[in-house]
Scaffold this active site. Structure first.
Site: not given
Ligand code: NAD
Ligand code: DAU
Length: 340
Positions: A8, A10-11, A33, A59, A124-125, A147, A149, A186, A272
């Site tokens: 909680g 995190g983002f 967290d 953890d 969605d990944e 990630y 997988a 990100k 990839g």
């Molecule tokens: P984030 O990386 O911002 O935050 C992750 C949080 O999890 C952090 O606060 C970290 O300290 C905590 N954490 C990591 N390992 C831990 C552990 N072993 N025990 C307890 N806490 C731990 O992630 P986010 O972008 O907020 O994503 C949150 C969830 O949503 C993830 O499961 C991610 O796969 C999923 N998700 C993210 C996106 C996106 O676009 N960011 C989209 C779809 C799904």
């Molecule tokens: O789609 C959901 C996923 O979105 C989540 O499950 C992941 O946790 C989250 O990190 C995010 O994954 P992406 O790989 O899509 O996000 P990222 O911000 O890393 O990259 C978004 C797009 O931008 C991707 O096509 C790669 C590109 N990119 C990314 C970075 C970091 C760049 O072109 N330059 C960069 O420096």
């Protein structure tokens, strides 16, 4: 309702906690967290004194930490994960631990404590690239980086608890979320904060890749609806159904910040790299959810937040992260030069 929210700080987790406390007067939330580099208690300053909220550092891979907070919990919402694709390509092990083994520990503890609902936050990944029609929840999975997988492993395991033990698991698959408090590795916060500092925007490969950039609040309201009305055993896509190419996203950010397009630098592509994600979220819309932001507004809302909150992101971009980022950037730039 008493929720255990993991990850909680995190983002998405922190946006979810703030939203949930605001929408549900009679709830209680325990936030477990580990505070990895991605966890930040600054994200929760506004609620830290709320008597309905409690933070516990721990953890999800550690059974004792999990067992200590589980008694009395009605619903587990598992956000905790390693989440950055590039880091998973460089060093997958931590992803397997938290995103698979951590889910196992949570499921065991939750089942032993007869928790009423377990929401596994997936992505969605797990579908891999979607080049045609938006994918529904029954589409085959095709995760293509460590990630994705690991997240697929976590959700398969969670679903197996429904199928084997009739344990009330729900899986959600969210699209690429954007908004306040996203760690600046990100792409949206990285490009925005680099542009503010007149630094290059490292665009991977051609930049023709597409993402369904969705506002984090839309993701969170989708989860709220699923917690309330979702059916155990079901999977729900959470995507706004909008798409934008990365090159267009980069130009949109630069235009908003009145910075030149010359800041865009094409670097070596991600290994990839999934070209496009696209999900059909009709099933969730059937429960009454509707996203409020289109992609453009979601990105611009995020950009404005980073403009207004340098005190939040500047410390995160220094120190350890800065070293990691600059090394990776130079490597991708060199590789692009060598191959081009
Ligand atoms: P984030 O990386 O911002 O935050 C992750 C949080 O999890 C952090 O606060 C970290 O300290 C905590 N954490 C990591 N390992 C831990 C552990 N072993 N025990 C307890 N806490 C731990 O992630 P986010 O972008 O907020 O994503 C949150 C969830 O949503 C993830 O499961 C991610 O796969 C999923 N998700 C993210 C996106 C996106 O676009 N960011 C989209 C779809 C799904
Ligand atoms: O789609 C959901 C996923 O979105 C989540 O499950 C992941 O946790 C989250 O990190 C995010 O994954 P992406 O790989 O899509 O996000 P990222 O911000 O890393 O990259 C978004 C797009 O931008 C991707 O096509 C790669 C590109 N990119 C990314 C970075 C970091 C760049 O072109 N330059 C960069 O420096």
């Amino acid at each position: 309702m008493k929720l255990l929210v993991t990850g909680g700080a995190g983002f998405i987790g922190s946006n979810f906690i703030r939203m949930y406390l605001e929408r549900h007067a009679d709830c209680e939330i325990v936030n477990l967290d580990k505070l990895t580099y991605a966890g930040n208690l600054e994200n929760l300053r506004s609620v830290e004194d709320d008597p309905r909220y409690r933070f516990v550092r721990g953890d999800i891979c550690d059974r004792k930490s999990v067992d200590d907070v589980m008694p009395g919990i009605d619903t587990v919402v598992n956000f905790a994960a390693e989440t950055h694709v590039d880091r998973s390509i460089g060093d997958p092990e931590g992803f397997l631990k938290t995103d698979i083994f951590g889910v196992h520990v949570l499921l065991e503890s939750a089942r032993a404590n007869a928790v009423g609902r377990f929401v596994q936050i997936s992505t969605d990944e797990v579908y891999g690239p979607a080049m045609g029609e938006p994918l529904r929840e029954d589409a085959p999975l095709n995760p293509r980086n460590p990630y994705a997988a690991s997240k697929a492993g976590g959700e398969y395991l969670a679903r197996s608890y429904f199928l084997t033990y009739d344990f009330p698991v729900i899986v959600t698959r969210g699209a690429n979320s954007v908004g306040p408090n996203q760690f600046p590795e990100k792409v949206i916060p990285l490009f925005t904060t680099n542009a503010i500092e007149d630094k290059p925007l490292p665009l991977y490969g051609s930049g023709e890749q597409e993402r369904d950039y969705m506002h984090v609040l839309d993701h969170c309201t989708g989860l709220d609806v699923i917690i309330e009305k979702g059916e155990p055993g079901e999977i729900y896509n959470v995507g706004a159904g909008n798409h934008m190419k990365n090159i267009e996203m980069a130009k949109l950010i630069l235009k908003e910040l009145r910075k030149p397009e010359e800041l865009i630098v094409h670097v070596q592509d991600r290994e990839g790299h999934d070209f496009r994600y696209a999900m059909d979220s009709t099933k969730l819309e059937g429960l009454g959810w509707k996203p409020l932001y289109n992609t453009r507004d979601a990105i611009l809302d995020a950009v404005r937040w980073y403009v207004g909150n340098p005190g939040w992101w500047k410390p995160l971009k220094s120190g350890e992260y800065r070293e990691y980022y600059e090394k990776m950037y130079r490597q991708r730039l060199d590789e692009a030069g060598a191959s081009g």
